[in-house]
Design an enzyme around this catalytic site. Structure first.
Site, short mmCIF file in Angstrom:
data_model
loop_
_atom_site.label_atom_id
_atom_site.label_comp_id
_atom_site.label_asym_id
_atom_site.label_seq_id
_atom_site.Cartn_x
_atom_site.Cartn_y
_atom_site.Cartn_z
N GLU A 60 0.84 -1.20 0.00
CA GLU A 60 0.00 0.00 0.00
C GLU A 60 0.88 1.25 0.00
O GLU A 60 0.58 2.24 -0.66
CB GLU A 60 -0.91 -0.01 1.24
CG GLU A 60 -1.84 1.19 1.29
CD GLU A 60 -2.92 1.09 2.37
OE1 GLU A 60 -3.05 0.01 2.99
OE2 GLU A 60 -3.61 2.09 2.59
N GLN A 64 1.76 28.61 -6.47
CA GLN A 64 2.36 29.95 -6.43
C GLN A 64 2.66 30.45 -7.85
O GLN A 64 2.39 31.60 -8.18
CB GLN A 64 3.65 29.90 -5.60
CG GLN A 64 4.22 31.26 -5.25
CD GLN A 64 3.34 32.02 -4.26
OE1 GLN A 64 2.52 31.43 -3.57
NE2 GLN A 64 3.51 33.32 -4.21
#
Ligand SMILES: Cc1cc2nc3c(=O)[nH]c(=O)nc-3n(C[C@H](O)[C@H](O)[C@H](O)COP(=O)(O)OP(=O)(O)OC[C@H]3O[C@@H](n4cnc5c(N)ncnc54)[C@H](O)[C@@H]3O)c2cc1C
Length: 381
Positions: A244, A338
């Site tokens: 996982e 940004q």
């Protein structure tokens, strides 16, 4: 930097996953965001095309390939599309089947694996409870033996695919006196009396994924739905968490890389003060750093994928891959926002959604603090 872990067969599978996403999923992206779920017909279409069940043997309807790189290329493509698809399909196809393949009886494999491979049966795994997820050994859901069945009581939360799940691997306490050794796994099926798939939780990101609470109120689970031996549930989970975690690492880097590619294009197209915003030295250097960061992270993940394909990936290296790649992803996507200026904060821009979606990757699959705890312990502390 050229990657060298995938051959033509892996790349052919990648192309077919890309084609599937463009043809079947992308046109319905808005619908999935609105409904907070991947519709069942898409699950079935993905199953039909063979994207689920690389770990499932052919006699149970899967591909039966013992080469994790096939799981990995598809996982990359789901993540390039969005984190929610990567999470929902990843839990279904990359995380859960191994439990049944490794621990299931012949009857259980025949009963469930073909439906998982075809996408007809949606599966989830329920470890986390409202009282805590990191301290798994302290889970409180109980299963009490009653003749040839068990009575299940308790609840789980934050369960990926939980709302739609037809089948859930549930970790429950079968012996209150034995801590981690008192936990057993059960397969709980939709329609069992007292089992309720709760509401879809309202998340900060990953709108397309269904994440739900699950409730068990005196659910009678026949002993033939017990998965693996009594008391060995905790160890079964620990043994399968590295897969996982590397799956999570693959998605983290692939997702961030896709958004960074779009951001580089945006930095070329967007003009300020008479030039492309990417041409300002600050932004040019920033993009150079981001590209380098992603390539270095990808190289580590590729090494882990290769090791896992040879069954050599350690739990500690998987923990390193998980925490590092999720941190890298969050840092890179924050810079991508940004660089997009105000548009980076608008939901109609993919970068904004990706930034929100990425936040949870530092929390789930074992939080980054727990990953560092495991690595620290391995250092002898
Ligand atoms: C969108 C989403 C999907 C999820 N999908 C699933 C799923 O399919 N199945 C499932 O079972 N779970 C799932 N989870 C649950 C997830 O795995 C847990 O949220 C996670 O393990 C953390 O558990 P917790 O939320 O209870 O936090 P807590 O365990 O309460 O931890 C709170 C904080 O304390 C920190 N902390 C805890 N112990 C330590 C320690 N020893 N040292 C330092 N810091 C520590 C944690 O890192 C965290 O920052 C999902 C969660 C989300 C948000």
């Amino acid at each position: 930097m050229p990657r060298n872990i995938y051959d033509d067969d892996h790349e052919a599978l990648r192309s077919s996953a890309r084609e599937f996403i463009d043809r079947v999923m992308r046109p319905r992206a808005e619908e999935m965001i609105r409904d907070k779920v991947i519709p069942r017909d898409i699950w079935q279409a993905a199953g039909k095309q063979g994207f689920f069940g690389f770990d499932i043997p052919e006699e149970y309807g899967g591909a039966g390939v013992d080469d994790y790189r096939f799981n990995a290329v598809v996982a990359e493509e789901w993540a390039r599309f969005n984190m929610a698809t990567s999470s929902c399909f990843g839990i279904h196809s990359d995380v859960c089947p191994a439990y049944i393949v490794d621990l299931g009886t012949e009857e259980q494999k025949q009963r469930w694996l073909p439906g998982i491979a075809s996408g007809e049966l949606i599966i989830a795994i329920a470890m986390t409870e409202p009282s805590g997820g990191s301290d798994l050994a302290a889970l409180k859901t109980t299963a009490v033996r009653d003749g040839d069945s068990w009575t299940l009581n308790g609840s789980k939360t934050f369960i990926t695919n939980g709302y739609q799940a037809d089948l859930v691997i549930v970790a429950a306490r079968t012996d209150a006196s034995k801590g981690a050794k008192g936990i057993t796994l059960f397969m709980v099926e939709r329609g069992m009396d007292g089992f309720v798939n709760g509401r879809k939780l309202d998340k900060v990101g990953m709108d397309e994924s269904d994440t739900a609470e699950l409730f068990f109120d005196n659910v009678r689970v026949p002993d033939e739905n017990r998965l693996g031996e009594e008391g060995l549930g905790f160890i079964a989970m620990m043994q399968r968490l590295p897969q996982e975690r590397i799956g999570s690492g693959i998605a983290n880097v692939a997702h961030a890389k896709a958004i960074l590619e779009e951001t580089i294009q945006y930095a070329k197209d967007r003009k300020a003060f008479g030039q492309s915003i990417g041409a300002f030295q600050h932004n040019k250097f920033l993009l150079a750093e981001l590209v380098t960061t992603i390539e270095v992270a990808e190289a580590y993940i590729d090494d882990c994928v290769l090791a896992h394909s040879k069954h050599e990936l350690t739990a500690i290296d998987a923990a390193k891959a998980k925490w590092w790649s999720s941190q890298v992803q969050n840092d890179v996507l924050d810079s991508c926002v940004q660089l997009h200026g105000g548009y980076g904060f608008m939901n109609e821009y993919r970068v904004a959604r990706a930034w929100r979606d990425a936040r949870v990757t530092k929390i789930w699959a074992g939080s980054n603090e727990i990953m560092k705890e495991l690595i620290g312990r391995d250092l002898g502390f």
